[in-house]
Scaffold this active site. Structure first.
Site, mmCIF file in Angstrom:
data_model
loop_
_atom_site.group_PDB
_atom_site.id
_atom_site.type_symbol
_atom_site.label_atom_id
_atom_site.label_comp_id
_atom_site.label_asym_id
_atom_site.label_seq_id
_atom_site.Cartn_x
_atom_site.Cartn_y
_atom_site.Cartn_z
ATOM 1 N NE ARG A 122 9.272 0.417 -37.969
ATOM 2 C CZ ARG A 122 9.185 1.245 -38.742
ATOM 3 N NH1 ARG A 122 9.289 2.037 -39.941
ATOM 4 N NH2 ARG A 122 7.825 1.606 -38.647
ATOM 5 N NE ARG B 46 12.930 4.918 2.503
ATOM 6 C CZ ARG B 46 13.595 3.704 3.698
ATOM 7 N NH1 ARG B 46 14.424 3.923 3.913
ATOM 8 N NH2 ARG B 46 13.022 2.834 3.525
ATOM 9 N N GLY C 21 14.902 -5.670 13.342
ATOM 10 C CA GLY C 21 14.419 -6.220 14.022
ATOM 11 C C GLY C 21 15.189 -7.311 14.552
ATOM 12 C CB ALA D 138 -1.105 -0.552 1.385
ATOM 13 C CD GLN E 25 -2.651 -0.029 5.278
ATOM 14 O OE1 GLN E 25 -1.555 -0.201 4.822
ATOM 15 N NE2 GLN E 25 -2.517 -0.114 6.471
ATOM 16 C CG ASN F 195 5.456 1.504 -46.527
ATOM 17 O OD1 ASN F 195 6.204 2.000 -46.623
ATOM 18 N ND2 ASN F 195 4.721 1.005 -45.598
ATOM 19 C CE1 TYR F 196 0.216 7.498 -44.559
ATOM 20 C CE2 TYR F 196 2.098 8.893 -44.289
ATOM 21 C CZ TYR F 196 0.844 9.025 -44.828
ATOM 22 O OH TYR F 196 0.028 9.150 -42.802
ATOM 23 C CB ALA G 191 19.952 -1.342 -62.011
ATOM 24 C CG ASP H 231 9.507 -3.585 -0.777
ATOM 25 O OD1 ASP H 231 9.175 -4.628 0.626
ATOM 26 O OD2 ASP H 231 10.112 -2.732 0.181
#
Length: 456
Positions: free
Chosen positions: A334, A16, A138, A11, A72, A387-388, A424, A101
């Site tokens: 691509r 940091r 701890g 949560a 929470q 192509n465009y 060519a 984490d």
């Protein structure tokens, strides 16, 4: 017993990290951080996985199907986070609690914790580890019988006595509980501490007050529970995860020539006897077959590569190269480029949204876009498919066994029949019938004495 429920606390925003992105959504080897413990829990056989998020609910869209989300409402400590998942907890099953984490936790470690917990008959089990330098952790205080009495925090001077500070066994933040006992103890825990928050370790003394046993389960590999709080720690964990990923491939028969210069995402699949050369990056859902050679200095993203393929100094994104294809050097494939078996994309070739037939070669200095090329065709140097038209994209169709000469441009939509040729320097704007030679260029004219005229 029922399959365990795994509650993953996630949560916090992770301030940091200095990022607009929540900490647990930062990428680690192709996956968001949160999906590492989620994946480990699913692989460990969890009956239910619950991720505790905050009210912004930014994690939900990044979780695998079937993972449940609890909220929470206020940042009120780890105990409150687990309590927020209370409606998802089965009182008759084992509940494992981990932080979102800790990406290096493994399915095997979770299975070992659950097994030790259920075998011991304890109400709660804490995964612990011994460190040469336990500073900041701890400390685990055990009673005379060796059971866990409590966890002593050491964040503030005076929290722990000198004797307690000398303890090298520390809390990893990973727990297993009897579901019913956990829910009852959470209801009895308060926020009577300096931070005014409800802490999950405070459940342990409550369990003991009820006459129940808390077990300690040692973890021998301290990297399993390494947390990520900032980008320095993220880089450290990424290095360890990368080593784990690469070693798994190596043990499965893949040669990685230079692990230090190679990057492989977690979901990548590589076949036996494939060689990954130095400087190579394999990302996303890339799949590579057997006996291929990838690199040096190639990048593959969500690519599908067959057996016996060579990809040298090239960039391949969402493209497919079937068996025994040859790519590069310096090719760019691509999305939706599809090279059939034995096809070639040579030096300085770019291909996108095109099919390249079996055995067909695009050897060098060409752009093929929105095209379908048949088998055993040879595309000459410096060919392009135009192509465009500025508004729409059109397809070019080139048949089988075609031979195109250098500097040919195909202005789509246009079709070249099987067995045809081009001259060519041609700009092909009309269909070329099968077996024909298409020439579209101005006739050469030499101007005699031109150089002398310029001097005059």
């Amino acid at each position: 017993m029922p399959a365990p429920t795994v509650v993953i606390i996630a949560a916090g925003e992770g301030t940091r990290m200095r990022s607009s992105l929540p900490k647990v959504l930062h990428p680690l080897c192709g996956r968001p951080l949160i999906n590492w413990p989620v994946t480990a829990a699913l692989e460990a056989g969890a009956g239910k996985v619950v991720v505790v998020d905050n009210p912004r609910r930014r994690l939900e869209d990044h979780l695998p199907d079937g993972v449940e989300v609890a909220v929470q409402q206020h940042p009120n400590g780890t105990g409150d986070a687990v309590a927020a998942a209370g409606s998802h907890i089965d009182s008759t099953s084992t509940v494992v609690v981990i932080n979102g984490d800790v990406p290096l936790i493994t399915a095997e470690a979770l299975q070992g914790l659950v097994q030790a917990h259920e075998d011991s008959g304890a109400a709660g089990t804490v995964a612990t580890m011994e460190l040469d330098d336990p500073s900041g952790y701890g400390r685990v205080v055990r009673d005379r019988e060796g059971n866990v009495e409590r966890i002593v925090e050491t964040k503030v001077e005076g929290d722990a006595s000198e004797a307690e500070l000398s303890i090298r066994e520390v809390n990893t933040g990973v727990y297993a509980f009897d579901g019913g006992s956990l829910l009852a103890a959470l209801a009895d825990v308060d926020a009577a501490n300096a931070q005014g928050e409800v802490y999950l370790p405070d459940v342990l003394p409550k369990l003991r007050e009820q006459g129940k046993v808390v077990h300690g389960h040692p973890v021998t590999d301290p990297t399993l529970t390494l947390g990520v709080n900032d980008r320095v720690e993220l880089a450290r964990v990424q290095s360890l995860a990368q080593t784990r990923i690469q070693q798994a491939h190596q043990r499965n028969g893949v040669t990685i020539v230079s692990p230090a210069t190679t990057t492989i995402d977690a979901a990548v699949k590589i076949g036996r006897d494939t060689v990954i050369e130095p400087g190579t990056t394999l990302k996303g859902a890339t799949e590579i077959g057997a006996e291929s050679v990838i690199g040096p200095h190639s990048t593959l993203v969500d690519a599908t590569i067959g057996d016996g393929v060579s990809v040298v100094h090239s960039y391949v994104v969402q493209a497919t190269v079937e068996d025994h294809g040859t790519i590069g050097p310096f090719s760019y494939l691509r999305p939706d480029a599809h090279l059939h078996p034995g096809a070639k994309a040579g030096a300085f070739v770019e291909i996108k949204n095109s099919t390249i037939g079996r055995g067909t070669k695009v050897p060098h200095l060409s752009y093929i876009g929105d095209a379908d090329i048949g088998e055993n065709t040879n595309i000459g140097a410096s060919n392009i498919t135009a192509n465009y038209d500025g508004v729409r994209k059109h397809r070019t169709k080139i048949g089988a066994n075609v031979r195109t000469s250098v500097d040919t441009a195909f202005v789509a939509p246009v079709e070249v029949g099987d067995g045809a040729y081009t001259g060519a320097g041609s700009v092909i704007t009309e269909d070329v019938p099968p077996g024909a030679l298409g020439i579209a260029r101005a006739r050469q004219r030499n101007v005699e004495g031109y150089a002398d005229r310029r001097k005059g």
